[in-house]
Structure formats: structure tokens, C-alpha cells
Motif scaffolding. Sequence first.
Motif, PDB file in Angstrom:
ATOM      1  N   MET A 130     -41.167 -41.773  63.036  1.00 37.39           N
ATOM      2  CA  MET A 130     -41.037 -41.968  61.753  1.00 37.39           C
ATOM      3  C   MET A 130     -42.030 -41.464  60.802  1.00 37.39           C
ATOM      4  O   MET A 130     -41.505 -40.994  59.557  1.00 37.39           O
ATOM      5  CB  MET A 130     -41.106 -43.783  61.847  1.00 37.39           C
ATOM      6  CG  MET A 130     -40.962 -44.201  60.318  1.00 37.39           C
ATOM      7  SD  MET A 130     -39.168 -43.970  59.741  1.00 37.39           S
ATOM      8  CE  MET A 130     -38.529 -45.283  60.994  1.00 37.39           C
ATOM      9  N   ARG A 131     -43.105 -41.086  61.055  1.00 33.65           N
ATOM     10  CA  ARG A 131     -43.900 -40.321  60.323  1.00 33.65           C
ATOM     11  C   ARG A 131     -43.598 -38.950  60.008  1.00 33.65           C
ATOM     12  O   ARG A 131     -43.672 -38.610  58.664  1.00 33.65           O
ATOM     13  CB  ARG A 131     -45.204 -40.330  60.873  1.00 33.65           C
ATOM     14  CG  ARG A 131     -46.530 -39.777  59.804  1.00 33.65           C
ATOM     15  CD  ARG A 131     -47.745 -39.886  60.732  1.00 33.65           C
ATOM     16  NE  ARG A 131     -48.886 -39.301  59.888  1.00 33.65           N
ATOM     17  CZ  ARG A 131     -49.604 -39.978  59.089  1.00 33.65           C
ATOM     18  NH1 ARG A 131     -49.403 -41.185  59.158  1.00 33.65           N
ATOM     19  NH2 ARG A 131     -50.527 -39.352  58.524  1.00 33.65           N
TER      20      ARG A 131
ATOM     21  N   SER B  46     -40.184 -39.118  57.621  1.00 35.53           N
ATOM     22  CA  SER B  46     -40.502 -39.169  56.273  1.00 35.53           C
ATOM     23  C   SER B  46     -40.938 -37.969  55.690  1.00 35.53           C
ATOM     24  O   SER B  46     -40.744 -37.749  54.528  1.00 35.53           O
ATOM     25  CB  SER B  46     -41.545 -40.420  55.959  1.00 35.53           C
ATOM     26  OG  SER B  46     -41.076 -41.629  56.630  1.00 35.53           O
TER      27      SER B  46
ATOM     28  N   HIS C 175     -46.217 -50.614  52.180  1.00 31.23           N
ATOM     29  CA  HIS C 175     -45.224 -49.969  53.294  1.00 31.23           C
ATOM     30  C   HIS C 175     -44.191 -49.418  52.522  1.00 31.23           C
ATOM     31  O   HIS C 175     -43.044 -49.534  53.150  1.00 31.23           O
ATOM     32  CB  HIS C 175     -44.973 -51.145  54.303  1.00 31.23           C
ATOM     33  CG  HIS C 175     -46.224 -51.987  54.871  1.00 31.23           C
ATOM     34  ND1 HIS C 175     -46.885 -51.404  55.681  1.00 31.23           N
ATOM     35  CD2 HIS C 175     -46.645 -53.119  54.295  1.00 31.23           C
ATOM     36  CE1 HIS C 175     -47.956 -52.187  56.250  1.00 31.23           C
ATOM     37  NE2 HIS C 175     -47.881 -53.430  55.368  1.00 31.23           N
TER      38      HIS C 175
ATOM     39  N   PRO D  26     -42.198 -45.157  55.085  1.00 27.19           N
ATOM     40  CA  PRO D  26     -42.228 -45.651  56.586  1.00 27.19           C
ATOM     41  C   PRO D  26     -43.095 -44.599  57.290  1.00 27.19           C
ATOM     42  O   PRO D  26     -42.903 -43.434  57.229  1.00 27.19           O
ATOM     43  CB  PRO D  26     -40.690 -45.387  56.973  1.00 27.19           C
ATOM     44  CG  PRO D  26     -40.053 -45.534  55.691  1.00 27.19           C
ATOM     45  CD  PRO D  26     -40.880 -45.046  54.587  1.00 27.19           C
TER      46      PRO D  26
END
Length: 269
Positions: free
Chosen positions: A1-2, A5, A224, A227
Motif C-alpha cells: 500500500m505504501r 500510494s 490517515h 494509505p
Amino acid sequence: MRIASAAVLAPVAIYLVYRGGWAFTGLVMLAAVLMTYEWARLVRGSHLNADYIIHAVTAIVSIGLAGADKPLLGLLAALAGVMLALVVVILRGQGRRWPMIGFPYILLPCIAIVWLRSGGEWGMLTLYWLLAVVWATDIMAFVAGRTIGGPKLAPRFSPAKTWSGLLGGMAGAAVAGAATSLILDLDVAVLLALISGGIAVIAQIGDIAESALKRYAHVKDSSHLIPGHGGVLDRVDGLIFAAVAAALAALIGVLTEQGQGIGLGVFVV
């Protein structure tokens, strides 16, 4: 996810830096409003209050003025926003005034970034250089800190940071600066490497400052919104300090008539 993004956001930022104008100014406005939301969340515990509204409106107006090539008016608008928010705090009878620090903490870097980009091609190259230096600092500080470890840099505020990480970040930034000089055929690789190493130190100070703020608020991330990354403040904590330093250096060059225009050209005269 990192990684996903970053793969989406980084190209967008790089492209809008290239575009410049109101497209880039709009990006900075959006970032400022989101950072204002995160700041209110950290220091107040909520964002739906008069402070947030004043701060967000001030951000849009002041950055918009900077984008219209009126940076001084943008700074004055930011100052007016601070005064108005302070009046609101006083009228409420609230004792703590330090949340007002959010105005210079967020707006000064945003105005500085927009002002730098207004320097035409040199402004664009300056921001690319600045992004490269900050990203190199973050990456190499992480790599060196994890692989070498050693004494802590600021355990009270950021327990994970080490002196080896700082030195690794400075080395990465120096390489990015030297590479910038070679790519642009400027023949000032050593000078730009030294400047970039200094910017790395300032970026790390910005990182530690935001870590201290999160420890005050007892949270891991500023929000948040991104993501895998946390909040906008988490991603640009080093950049906002570095941008102010770069803008001050450029301004000194302009005022002393030692540079042609603003931006990276000031560093290479």
C-alpha cells in the motif's frame, strides 16, 4: 500500500511542478488545507472549529496571492489570519496560544514553495532539486539507520532516529546535489553537494519537529489520508523546513543582486 500510494502521488507532484502556474498553486493550496486539518487534529483533538476555518481560508488566500506573483501580500494575509485566530482564542478565554504556531509552520513553507516555482525554468529546476534532496535524505537516513544503527539522535522526540541515519541522509543529499549539477552541466558539483548536505540537516530537523508534535498528541500518524503513509504532514515534514531554507537563500541572493532571478540559479552564480 505504501509503494502503491507513492507510485500514484509522486508522478502527480512531479508533473504539476513541471506545469507550474495555477495547477501547481492549486496542489499547494490543497496540501495546505489538508495539513491544517491535521494540525487541528493534533493540537486540538478535533478539526471542526473556528480555528480550522480561519486557518484554512487564510491558507487559500495567502497561497493564492503568492501564486498571483504577490508573495508579500500573501505573507501579510497569513499574518492577518494569525491575528484573527489569536483574537478568537482570547475572546474564548483559552489560555494556550501555542497552536497559533500552525500558521507559520504550514503557510510559510507553502508560500515559499509557490514563490520558488514562480522563478520560471530555474524555479522548476529548484523544486526538482529540492524534492530530490529531501527524498534522498529520507531514503538514505532510513537505510543507514536500519543497517548501521548506533546512538540515538533525538530519543526524547523521535526514538527511531540515529546519528548514522543523519549522516546517511546527508550523504544521500550530497550525492543528489552533485548529480543535479552534473545533469544540468553547471560545473558546481562540490558547492551544490555541500548545500544539499546542509538542506538534509534542516529536513531532518523538520522530521524531528513533527515527531515531537505527534508525541505531544499521542498519535502515530498525523492522519490517515494517505494509505500506507499516514498524513500529509508525515510526508512533507522535512520538505516544509527545507523549502523555507531554500527560499531564504534565494531571497538573499535576489536582495544582494548575486543571482539571476530566483531559485537554483542563485546557488550557482
